[in-house]
Enzyme design. Structure first.
Site, mmCIF file in Angstrom:
data_model
loop_
_atom_site.group_PDB
_atom_site.id
_atom_site.type_symbol
_atom_site.label_atom_id
_atom_site.label_comp_id
_atom_site.label_asym_id
_atom_site.label_seq_id
_atom_site.Cartn_x
_atom_site.Cartn_y
_atom_site.Cartn_z
ATOM 1 N N LYS A 1 36.636 40.127 29.476
ATOM 2 C CA LYS A 1 35.359 40.115 29.318
ATOM 3 C C LYS A 1 33.867 39.612 28.208
ATOM 4 O O LYS A 1 33.070 38.812 28.530
ATOM 5 C CB LYS A 1 34.662 41.933 30.498
ATOM 6 C CG LYS A 1 34.469 42.024 31.483
ATOM 7 C CD LYS A 1 34.149 40.946 32.418
ATOM 8 C CE LYS A 1 35.692 40.416 32.852
ATOM 9 N NZ LYS A 1 35.768 39.400 34.147
ATOM 10 N N HIS B 1 53.106 45.886 14.845
ATOM 11 C CA HIS B 1 54.153 44.163 14.476
ATOM 12 C C HIS B 1 53.243 43.039 14.402
ATOM 13 O O HIS B 1 53.642 42.292 14.716
ATOM 14 C CB HIS B 1 55.008 44.573 16.114
ATOM 15 C CG HIS B 1 55.765 45.111 16.436
ATOM 16 N ND1 HIS B 1 56.503 45.913 15.588
ATOM 17 C CD2 HIS B 1 55.735 46.607 17.661
ATOM 18 C CE1 HIS B 1 57.382 46.839 15.871
ATOM 19 N NE2 HIS B 1 56.446 47.671 17.267
ATOM 20 N N CYS C 1 32.242 22.675 39.861
ATOM 21 C CA CYS C 1 31.672 20.999 41.008
ATOM 22 C C CYS C 1 31.161 21.756 42.071
ATOM 23 O O CYS C 1 32.229 22.408 43.121
ATOM 24 C CB CYS C 1 32.064 20.189 40.994
ATOM 25 S SG CYS C 1 32.758 19.000 39.169
ATOM 26 N N GLU D 1 41.897 42.927 30.108
ATOM 27 C CA GLU D 1 40.537 43.156 30.836
ATOM 28 C C GLU D 1 39.424 42.670 30.169
ATOM 29 O O GLU D 1 38.425 42.343 30.312
ATOM 30 C CB GLU D 1 40.241 43.327 32.376
ATOM 31 C CG GLU D 1 39.314 43.399 33.457
ATOM 32 C CD GLU D 1 38.545 42.200 33.471
ATOM 33 O OE1 GLU D 1 40.038 41.146 33.747
ATOM 34 O OE2 GLU D 1 37.760 41.649 34.030
ATOM 35 N N GLU E 1 34.911 36.193 27.202
ATOM 36 C CA GLU E 1 33.815 34.974 28.633
ATOM 37 C C GLU E 1 32.426 35.969 28.274
ATOM 38 O O GLU E 1 32.065 34.011 28.526
ATOM 39 C CB GLU E 1 34.717 35.579 29.500
ATOM 40 C CG GLU E 1 33.956 35.973 30.296
ATOM 41 C CD GLU E 1 35.028 36.133 31.684
ATOM 42 O OE1 GLU E 1 35.147 37.289 32.053
ATOM 43 O OE2 GLU E 1 35.258 34.838 32.147
ATOM 44 N N TRP F 1 30.842 19.682 36.913
ATOM 45 C CA TRP F 1 31.448 20.511 35.994
ATOM 46 C C TRP F 1 31.968 19.253 35.265
ATOM 47 O O TRP F 1 33.505 18.824 35.498
ATOM 48 C CB TRP F 1 32.022 21.430 36.029
ATOM 49 C CG TRP F 1 32.796 22.492 35.285
ATOM 50 C CD1 TRP F 1 32.001 23.797 34.427
ATOM 51 C CD2 TRP F 1 34.007 22.351 34.813
ATOM 52 N NE1 TRP F 1 32.558 24.489 34.021
ATOM 53 C CE2 TRP F 1 33.898 23.362 33.303
ATOM 54 C CE3 TRP F 1 35.215 22.337 34.999
ATOM 55 C CZ2 TRP F 1 35.378 24.014 32.669
ATOM 56 C CZ3 TRP F 1 36.457 22.327 33.660
ATOM 57 C CH2 TRP F 1 36.067 23.413 33.310
ATOM 58 N N ASN G 1 33.964 16.100 44.922
ATOM 59 C CA ASN G 1 35.038 17.176 43.575
ATOM 60 C C ASN G 1 35.999 17.252 43.634
ATOM 61 O O ASN G 1 36.593 17.212 44.862
ATOM 62 C CB ASN G 1 34.493 19.132 44.564
ATOM 63 C CG ASN G 1 32.848 19.715 44.493
ATOM 64 O OD1 ASN G 1 32.687 19.093 43.044
ATOM 65 N ND2 ASN G 1 33.010 20.849 44.936
ATOM 66 N N GLY G 2 37.333 18.193 42.418
ATOM 67 C CA GLY G 2 38.483 17.506 42.598
ATOM 68 C C GLY G 2 38.529 16.292 41.932
ATOM 69 O O GLY G 2 37.757 16.297 40.987
ATOM 70 N N LYS H 1 32.526 29.575 37.432
ATOM 71 C CA LYS H 1 33.515 30.657 38.606
ATOM 72 C C LYS H 1 34.786 30.339 39.500
ATOM 73 O O LYS H 1 34.974 30.951 39.377
ATOM 74 C CB LYS H 1 32.087 31.414 39.345
ATOM 75 C CG LYS H 1 32.262 31.933 40.559
ATOM 76 C CD LYS H 1 31.596 33.212 39.906
ATOM 77 C CE LYS H 1 32.654 35.092 40.355
ATOM 78 N NZ LYS H 1 33.070 35.829 39.871
ATOM 79 N N ARG I 1 28.426 29.083 39.603
ATOM 80 C CA ARG I 1 29.696 27.938 39.496
ATOM 81 C C ARG I 1 29.725 27.923 38.701
ATOM 82 O O ARG I 1 31.211 27.107 37.935
ATOM 83 C CB ARG I 1 29.854 27.015 40.875
ATOM 84 C CG ARG I 1 30.269 27.583 42.361
ATOM 85 C CD ARG I 1 30.668 26.589 43.395
ATOM 86 N NE ARG I 1 31.938 25.761 43.381
ATOM 87 C CZ ARG I 1 32.286 26.291 44.112
ATOM 88 N NH1 ARG I 1 32.240 27.346 45.478
ATOM 89 N NH2 ARG I 1 33.415 26.222 43.702
HETATM 90 C C1 G6P Z 1 37.070 31.680 36.592
HETATM 91 C C2 G6P Z 1 36.222 32.498 36.318
HETATM 92 C C3 G6P Z 1 36.951 34.501 36.240
HETATM 93 C C4 G6P Z 1 38.429 34.561 37.462
HETATM 94 C C5 G6P Z 1 39.100 33.616 37.580
HETATM 95 C C6 G6P Z 1 39.755 33.550 38.619
HETATM 96 O O1 G6P Z 1 38.278 31.862 35.455
HETATM 97 O O2 G6P Z 1 35.875 32.655 35.787
HETATM 98 O O3 G6P Z 1 35.937 35.276 36.764
HETATM 99 O O4 G6P Z 1 38.910 36.085 37.013
HETATM 100 O O5 G6P Z 1 38.504 31.951 37.343
HETATM 101 O O6 G6P Z 1 39.754 33.487 39.280
HETATM 102 P P1 G6P Z 1 40.107 33.784 41.267
HETATM 103 O O7 G6P Z 1 39.152 32.816 42.208
HETATM 104 O O8 G6P Z 1 41.286 32.867 41.596
HETATM 105 O O9 G6P Z 1 40.176 35.097 41.107
#
Ligand code: G6P
Length: 608
Positions: free
Chosen positions: A487, A506, A2, A483, A490, A75, A99-100, A603, A27
């Site tokens: 990527k 395994h 949000c 990682e 997502e 959101w 927000n929250g 985000k 975001r």
């Molecule tokens: C969200 C984002 C990710 C990020 C994660 C942690 O899920 O989409 O890209 O890695 O949060 O975010 P931060 O801001 O704490 O690195």
């Protein structure tokens, strides 16, 4: 997640509200709304499900010259994405954006029997609660807000306006960020400083437990207990270019491609090649304190967690007496883990606002453990609450999928590890190769990014139809593979998972068939031959293998080989990760999905 914006001044509030919400789009959100008030307090409330473009369609028929207003991108947490659940929420003469999460909203709602709730949200309960104390303007709005907030359990960043007091807005925060932009004859607010860029460079970051009454030329901040707060005005360093696409089709591609420059910013003034040493000022630990460190806890979520895992692999290579534990914040905050004496915690977060990471930070601090932030967003909550820190300085990262932050988080943590090792007297000869490679990494990244994108795009085109992918690696290439898989899943929604190559037999080996393709990260080094044997096992089962390697020769009959030509050896996995990032990008483009704002994701995850 949000976003909040607000305006009071001489210009048209609707203009800033819409442009500010657009800035916060990255975001992640599923509905949006704004309300403005004219000088008499008459409100124009507009809300729409989906993109801000839908809100703009409504706005085209409801343009106003009003000088005060608040806006929100939502959101969904409580209640589906819909117009009714979108903010601002109205209760009597007041409007609120939030927000929250209000955790005790059910109990509060039960007490507000008179109120006819329209939405399923916890936020509307807060609006109704404030309204119940406001008594149609019998008390100042700020008093009603404070009384309501004293009953609230949970997290909030809020902005409230009233039809009865249309010259001021009230904002407050606890756990969700709020920034006040100080302009000329105008004051702006936002949940993220990027919305303020281009309007003002002067910002006040509200702290938890503070409430502010904001007029066009006035900002009065108090605590919820009515103690006055003298505000510190800080400079916003980010410029407009940093939050624009700069000729790229998507932020994700721009952010991948700008890694040579963003890493230079991370390294600036911190690496001394002549001495073979690194110098980090931010952590603020004395040599004696550094020498005492025996255990590192690295805490993060998502990409930041992977960065911590990878950095941990590196740091233990040159710090024989240090134990390292990298943990997922959402798990660690509820564990009863014993923290040994002489521990230091690295709190890793691009946004500096991730709720779980922040909660861990607070838990760890309670135990008297020193906390060091590895944060990107300057002035963010985590950055302000840690005992010391190293900003990664990669500039705003807009695309939801984190890329440039990952590279710099790894390097910043390794530099912190080197700082400890230097203090502990680890021999220079042991550390120098790391320092040298780090210093040259921006150039190496540039070389790879100059060379590989076309090839990776072609590989992506060939693999865009697969629904499953497996990423494989050993040692430092294993967290890097994790990682890479994150990527891909997502942004492209391909079901991608990573495995340590040694674990293949395994279980995961059973998966290999024509529905899957495999991405192998294959650095030179001690485990190279073992990994090559592992590839043969996959090929023998009909695997569709793409290899990313810095080996001079690789001649197994795999589908594609991406060659990383670089003198970097220790950090070759970070270069291979560029290929994973590009592969995720191009596969998503082929599939035609929204690269920068993947469905369901946000985000900055400011709720648990
Ligand atoms: C969200 C984002 C990710 C990020 C994660 C942690 O899920 O989409 O890209 O890695 O949060 O975010 P931060 O801001 O704490 O690195």
């Amino acid at each position: 997640m949000c976003g909040i914006v607000g305006y009071v001044g001489e210009k048209k509030a609707q203009d800033y509200l819409i442009s500010g919400l657009k800035r916060l789009e990255y975001r992640g959100y599923d509905s949006a709304g704004i309300v403005t008030l004219d000088d008499e307090g008459k409100a124009t409330l507009l809300r729409a499900k989906g993109k801000i473009a839908n809100l703009e369609e409504k706005l085209a028929r409801a343009k106003r010259d009003d000088h005060i207003g608040i806006g929100h991108t939502r959101w969904a947490t409580h209640g589906e994405p819909s117009e009714t659940n979108a903010h601002p929420h109205q209760a009597g003469s007041i409007y609120l954006v939030h927000n929250g999460i209000i955790e005790n909203y059910k109990e509060l709602k039960a007490q507000l029997k008179e109120f006819e709730f329209q939405s399923e949200t916890d936020s509307e309960v807060l609006a109704a609660l404030i309204n119940s104390f406001y008594q149609n303007g019998q008390y100042p709005l700020v008093n009603a807000v404070v009384q309501a907030l004293k009953l609230v359990k949970g997290t909030y960043g809020i902005a409230v306006v009233s039809e009865i007091e249309p010259k001021e807005m009230v904002v407050a925060r606890s756990g969700s960020p709020l920034v006040i932009g100080v302009g000329h004859d105008e004051t702006l607010i936002a949940s993220d400083a990027s919305a303020l860029i281009g309007h003002t460079k002067r910002a006040i970051y509200l702290n938890d437990g503070e409430v502010a009454v904001i007029g066009k030329n006035s900002i009065e901040i108090k605590t919820l207990n009515a103690e006055p707060v003298s505000a510190k005005v800080e400079e916003i360093e980010t410029n407009l270019a940093a939050i624009q696409k700069g000729g790229y089709d998507h932020f994700l591609l721009k952010e991948i491609m700008e890694q040579p420059e963003s890493l230079i910013e991370t390294l600036r003034g911190r690496v001394n090649l002549k001495e073979g040493m690194v110098h980090l000022g931010g952590p603020g630990l004395s040599e004696a304190e550094l020498r005492k460190i025996k255990h590192l806890i690295i805490v993060g979520c998502g990409t930041a967690y992977h960065a911590g895992l990878l950095a941990g692999y590196y740091i233990e290579q040159f710090s024989p007496e240090l134990t390292i534990e990298t943990v997922i914040a959402s798990e660690y905050r509820y564990r009863s883990a014993y923290i040994p004496e002489n521990s230091v915690a690295l709190i890793v977060s691009q946004s500096g606002e991730t709720a779980d990471t922040l909660a861990c930070l607070r838990e760890i601090k309670k135990q008297g453990v020193k906390t060091i932030g590895i944060v990107n967003a300057i002035g963010s909550t985590i950055a302000r609450e840690v005992d010391g820190g190293t900003y990664v300085h990669v500039g705003p990262e807009i695309s939801v999928a984190s890329t440039k932050a990952f590279t710099s988080q790894v390097v910043a943590m390794v530099m912190f590890g080197l700082t400890i090792a230097q203090a502990k007297g680890v021999k220079g000869a042991m550390l120098r190769p790391y320092v040298e490679e780090i210093a040259h990494l921006p150039e190496e990244i540039r070389t790879v990014l100059d060379k590989v994108p076309d090839q990776v795009r072609k590989i992506a085109e060939k693999h865009a139809e697969y629904d499953h992918a497996i990423y494989l690696g050993r040692d430092t290439a294993y967290p890097t593979a994790m990682e890479g898989a994150l990527k891909l899943k997502e942004v492209s929604y391909v079901d991608a998972n990573a495995y340590a190559f040694g674990e293949l037999k395994h279980g995961p080996l059973a998966l290999i068939d024509d529905r899957f393709f495999e991405v192998v990260l294959l650095p030179k080094g001690a485990l190279y031959e073992k990994a090559v044997s592992n590839i043969q096992e996959v090929l023998a089962r009909g695997g569709h293998v793409v290899v990313v390697t810095n080996a001079d020769r690789f001649d197994l009959p795999v589908e594609d080989v991406v060659k990383i030509e670089s003198s970097a050896e220790l950090f070759a996995p970070l270069l291979m990760n560029l290929v994973s990032q590009l592969l995720a990008y191009y596969i998503t483009v082929c599939k035609g999905f929204n690269v920068d704002q993947p469905r369901n994701l946000a985000k900055s995850v400011t709720v648990e």
